[in-house]
Enzyme design. Structure first.
Site, PDB file in Angstrom:
ATOM      1  N   GLY A   1      -5.885   9.471  -1.257  1.00  0.00           N
ATOM      2  CA  GLY A   1      -6.663   8.962  -2.394  1.00  0.00           C
ATOM      3  C   GLY A   1      -7.241   7.584  -2.110  1.00  0.00           C
TER       4      GLY A   1
ATOM      5  N   ASP B   1       2.116   7.379   2.719  1.00  0.00           N
ATOM      6  CA  ASP B   1       3.294   7.758   3.506  1.00  0.00           C
ATOM      7  C   ASP B   1       3.004   8.953   4.414  1.00  0.00           C
ATOM      8  OD1 ASP B   1       2.961   9.150   1.128  1.00  0.00           O
ATOM      9  OD2 ASP B   1       5.071   9.635   0.911  1.00  0.00           O
TER      10      ASP B   1
ATOM     11  N   THR C   1      -2.095   2.780  -0.648  1.00  0.00           N
ATOM     12  CA  THR C   1      -1.921   3.675  -1.798  1.00  0.00           C
ATOM     13  C   THR C   1      -1.727   2.849  -3.057  1.00  0.00           C
ATOM     14  OG1 THR C   1      -0.653   5.368  -2.931  1.00  0.00           O
ATOM     15  CG2 THR C   1       0.591   4.075  -1.359  1.00  0.00           C
TER      16      THR C   1
ATOM     17  N   ASP D   1      -0.238   3.828  -5.467  1.00  0.00           N
ATOM     18  CA  ASP D   1       1.086   4.148  -6.022  1.00  0.00           C
ATOM     19  C   ASP D   1       2.136   3.073  -5.709  1.00  0.00           C
ATOM     20  OD1 ASP D   1      -0.205   6.409  -6.741  1.00  0.00           O
ATOM     21  OD2 ASP D   1       1.056   7.800  -5.628  1.00  0.00           O
TER      22      ASP D   1
ATOM     23  N   LYS E   1      -2.885   3.079 -37.061  1.00  0.00           N
ATOM     24  CA  LYS E   1      -2.656   4.475 -37.426  1.00  0.00           C
ATOM     25  C   LYS E   1      -2.407   5.388 -36.236  1.00  0.00           C
ATOM     26  CE  LYS E   1      -7.462   5.982 -37.567  1.00  0.00           C
ATOM     27  NZ  LYS E   1      -8.682   5.754 -38.244  1.00  0.00           N
TER      28      LYS E   1
ATOM     29  N   TYR F   1      -7.917   7.721 -11.938  1.00  0.00           N
ATOM     30  CA  TYR F   1      -9.106   7.682 -11.086  1.00  0.00           C
ATOM     31  C   TYR F   1      -9.964   6.454 -11.384  1.00  0.00           C
ATOM     32  CZ  TYR F   1      -7.453  12.340 -10.175  1.00  0.00           C
ATOM     33  OH  TYR F   1      -6.655  13.386  -9.817  1.00  0.00           O
TER      34      TYR F   1
HETATM   35  P1  FBP Z   1      -2.437   8.465  -2.137  1.00  0.00           P
HETATM   36  O1  FBP Z   1      -0.949   8.531  -2.078  1.00  0.00           O
HETATM   37  O2  FBP Z   1      -3.112   9.353  -1.187  1.00  0.00           O
HETATM   38  O3  FBP Z   1      -2.928   7.052  -2.024  1.00  0.00           O
HETATM   39  O4  FBP Z   1      -2.926   8.965  -3.569  1.00  0.00           O
HETATM   40  C1  FBP Z   1      -2.261   8.558  -4.706  1.00  0.00           C
HETATM   41  C2  FBP Z   1      -2.849   9.171  -5.934  1.00  0.00           C
HETATM   42  O5  FBP Z   1      -3.834   8.339  -6.492  1.00  0.00           O
HETATM   43  C3  FBP Z   1      -1.732   9.452  -6.942  1.00  0.00           C
HETATM   44  O6  FBP Z   1      -1.505   8.359  -7.771  1.00  0.00           O
HETATM   45  C4  FBP Z   1      -2.218  10.696  -7.628  1.00  0.00           C
HETATM   46  O7  FBP Z   1      -1.136  11.492  -8.048  1.00  0.00           O
HETATM   47  C5  FBP Z   1      -2.968  11.405  -6.561  1.00  0.00           C
HETATM   48  O8  FBP Z   1      -3.435  10.431  -5.682  1.00  0.00           O
HETATM   49  C6  FBP Z   1      -4.139  12.183  -7.098  1.00  0.00           C
HETATM   50  O9  FBP Z   1      -4.634  12.993  -6.088  1.00  0.00           O
HETATM   51  P2  FBP Z   1      -6.109  13.549  -6.043  1.00  0.00           P
HETATM   52  O10 FBP Z   1      -7.002  12.391  -5.715  1.00  0.00           O
HETATM   53  O11 FBP Z   1      -6.088  14.539  -4.945  1.00  0.00           O
HETATM   54  O12 FBP Z   1      -6.411  14.130  -7.369  1.00  0.00           O
END
Ligand code: FBP
Length: 702
Positions: free
Chosen positions: A108, A202, A228, A230, A273, A569
């Site tokens: 990602g 990773d 990443t 994450d 609310k 995203y």
């Molecule tokens: P990476 O580990 O490849 O950096 O991606 C992380 C991530 O953004 C996660 O947070 C998410 O679950 C996943 O990619 C989403 O994957 P995709 O882009 O294939 O929808």
């Protein structure tokens, strides 16, 4: 009329007008400022050359499988990069030789990737302007298929300090077969590559280690860069020494999520609310949720790793008393988690707050026992099916109904053959109890690395549906009520010439004892309200209920309205924070130093990232010793270990200690914090992630 005047203008002239040109240009001042910004560099890079100094200070327990599979790089050590002003002729020649270097993004997008390229490009061109840097297109497929773009000044300059991986794109293909390995080697040969840089998470760094081993004999160096959002690439040695505090992109994504969520905090505490339920990315680890909690002080933040640690003390006590063992007391179930959320909603409602903001980490299901068991079992079932059949599982069973039917057959098999217990009748019954959209999510195709795709599952919907069901039960039992402020009650009744002290004790269970009045549990409808008033002789059977009393009753009936959001995203595509700009540019410089000094199988990193910039030290971390065996696609595979939230860390403990305060179960306001947007200039954002700053308190300066 101005409208008439404007209509006389010819469109061709309007389009040529300088104002129209300026406001419709693809660039704007912020973009230009970003492109022109040159990040500061670590001290080591202020010299003409750099050298590597190996250190034995950091210890790793090596996995036997890694030892076997990665013999040429398992012996690597941590390398510190140091700057030197002058060098002998042989060193200078080797350092400055013309090189061909390939770089690829994998997985990602993460803000800062373009600066890794910029750092590598600048350092390589400085060492030898004739060196060539190739960007492989659309991820590892670009290596396999030899789809590469030679980078030049104009291209690199256009993307400096900008988000996304737009320059060369990215992809999730894994180079995991002999054929793909061979094709990759072939590409490296054709492009006469000296080195290949893999910018990834990773799994991609795992790939980098295998490629480094594979291409060792060819003399192609392979290096990784920790990417990443994450935040789950964090490297410590066996003694807990931090080598890489955080992957790049994490800070930007967390700041972007936090800015949007903080705006929701403002909105929700204004129109009072809605409960806003915000799922934030992070495939498994809850690092992003933790940072967003610190940035926003949202009312409730779930941390997966904390839930996994959960022990039901009531059950344990009961089991002790009965002299039995209760394994269900350990770990959280989905139902129990929904109860925990309900508890917070109930408590805020009791003090008149029928609104709030909840943060749910994307990977929370990974830490819920029953779901984890499903994920593992289904992974194995799908992997086994794929190994034994020509047609792939999802192609063979395209519809949910087909998949469920296949599972039903497995359950049937388990009844006939007791040695087969992978999917038994109990699994099948439990699975059939969950909503269809969730079943589809759990059965969805795994990614190329065998990972469960949490981002595709509507976790927040599953949880909130359970919460709604339970709140409805509590409402019927009269336990879910909105607290009525005592002053408001008195004013409303006084305005209607009614005596609050007559009606109060009849309507509320805590009249005169608390600031917020709680409707008696037996009053749950207009009918039961009437019965209570008649019983208390405040009205007769034919009298209408006084309007003020009915108004108070209706106000005390909360309706649980939610808005569900997914933050992922959007933040992933944000332009990088200053921290990520500086971090990634220095990672690019680091990776070139590793290449120029002959390293392979190493991951570029910045030691002391969690500290002041003046303390940052570029290093190379050996990847192979960080690897261990993990279940993937139903089989054990050698991979880089993901780092999850450490519940004993300072950052987590600070969030835990503030939970009650941020839930704000009192008559005062909430404690929301406004992180503000990511601004490239100005002083709006902190120097580094708050998580890093807090955790650094536990690792004082060496
Ligand atoms: P990476 O580990 O490849 O950096 O991606 C992380 C991530 O953004 C996660 O947070 C998410 O679950 C996943 O990619 C989403 O994957 P995709 O882009 O294939 O929808």
């Amino acid at each position: 009329m101005p409208g008439k005047k404007a209509s006389k203008l010819k469109l061709q002239d309007v389009l040529k007008h300088p104002v129209v040109r300026r406001v419709t240009d693809d660039t704007n001042p912020e973009l230009l400022e970003r492109r022109n910004y040159l990040p500061p560099v670590c001290k080591a890079f202020s010299q003409k050359y750099t050298v590597l100094k190996e250190t034995d200070r950091f210890k790793f327990t090596v996995d036997n499988e890694a030892q076997k599979k990665l013999p040429n790089i398992i012996i690597n050590k941590v390398q510190k990069i140091q700057g030197i002003k002058t060098a002998d002729a042989a060193f200078a020649r080797a350092y400055g030789k013309k090189r061909n270097i390939g770089i690829v993004f994998s997985g990602g997008p993460a803000p800062g990737g373009h600066n890794v390229i910029a750092g590598l490009y600048d350092a390589a061109k400085k060492a030898n302007p004739r060196s060539r840097i190739y960007g492989f297109l659309i991820g590892p497929d670009g290596i396999i298929e030899n789809e590469a773009l030679e980078l030049d000044d104009a291209l690199v300059d256009a993307y400096r300090n900008l988000g996304g991986f737009t320059m060369i794109k990215t992809g999730r293909t894994k180079i995991d077969t002999r054929e793909k390995m061979e094709l990759s080697r072939e590409t490296c040969r054709k492009l006469k590559l000296d080195a290949l840089v893999i910018v990834g998470g990773d799994d991609s760094n795992t790939n980098a280690a295998f490629l480094a081993q594979e291409m060792f004999a060819d003399g192609v160096q392979v290096l990784g860069v920790p990417k990443t959002i994450d935040g789950d690439i964090q490297v410590r040695d066996d003694n807990g020494n931090v080598l890489c505090a955080m992957s790049f992109g994490f800070h930007t994504a967390a700041r972007a999520f936090a800015n949007s969520i903080s705006n929701l905090c403002t909105d929700s505490s204004s129109d009072v609310k809605y409960w806003h339920v915000c799922k934030v990315m992070g495939r498994v680890a809850s690092h992003l949720a933790l940072e967003v909690a610190l940035q926003t002080h949202a009312n409730l933040t779930l941390i997966g790793e904390d839930l996994a640690d959960y022990v039901d003390e009531h059950r344990l006590k009961k089991a002790r008393e009965d002299g039995t063992l209760d394994f269900h007391a350990y770990g959280m179930t989905l139902r129990h988690l929904s109860r925990v959320i309900c508890e917070s909603i109930l408590r805020r409602s009791a003090v008149g707050k029928n609104y709030g903001v909840i943060i749910i980490p994307e990977g929370v299901l990974e830490f819920i026992n029953e779901i984890q068991v499903f994920i593992i079992k289904l992974n194995t079932i799908i992997a086994e099916y794929n190994q034994t059949h020509d047609k792939e599982f999802h192609a063979a069973f395209p519809l949910l109904e087909d998949k469920l039917e296949y599972l039903r057959r497995l359950a049937q098999r388990s009844r006939e053959d007791t040695s087969f217990q992978l999917w038994n009748t109990r699994d099948d019954d439990l699975f059939n109890d969950i909503p269809a959209f969730f079943q589809e999510g759990l059965l969805m195709e795994r990614d190329s690395h065998g990972n469960f795709q949490f981002s595709q599952v509507e976790t927040e919907k599953v949880l909130i549906d359970l919460v709604k069901d339970y709140l409805n039960i509590l409402k019927e039992e009269g336990r879910y009520r909105l607290g009525i402020e005592q002053g408001y009650f008195q004013k409303t009744l006084a305005r209607a010439d009614l005596d609050p002290n007559t009606y109060g004790p009849l309507l509320f269970e805590n009249y005169g004892q608390a600031e917020f009045l709680l409707r008696k549990a037996e009053i749950i409808s207009v009918k039961t309200l009437r019965q209570s008033l008649e019983k208390g002789k405040l009205i007769d059977a034919e009298d209408p209920i006084p309007a003020a009393i009915e108004k108070i009753f209706k106000k005390s009936m909360p309706s649980f309205k939610t808005q569900l959001h997914f933050y992922g995203y959007d933040g992933r595509g944000n332009d990088p924070t200053r921290f990520d700009c500086i971090y990634t540019y220095n990672l690019g410089l680091t990776v070139f130093s590793l290449i120029a000094n002959g390293a392979t199988g190493q991951m570029a990193a910045i030691h002391n990232l969690e500290k002041d910039f003046s303390k940052w030290e570029p290093i190379g971390i050996p990847i192979a010793p960080l690897m261990h065996l993990e279940e993937r696609k139903g089989k054990l595979a050698l991979v880089l270990e993901k780092s999850i939230v450490d519940v004993s860390s300072v950052a987590f403990q600070v969030v835990k200690a503030n939970r009650e305060k941020w839930l704000a179960v009192d008559s005062e306001g909430d404690h929301f914090r406004k992180p503000g947007p990511i601004r490239f200039t100005g002083k709006s954002e902190e120097e580094r992630p708050i998580t890093l700053e807090l955790n650094a308190l536990a690792s004082p300066d060496d």
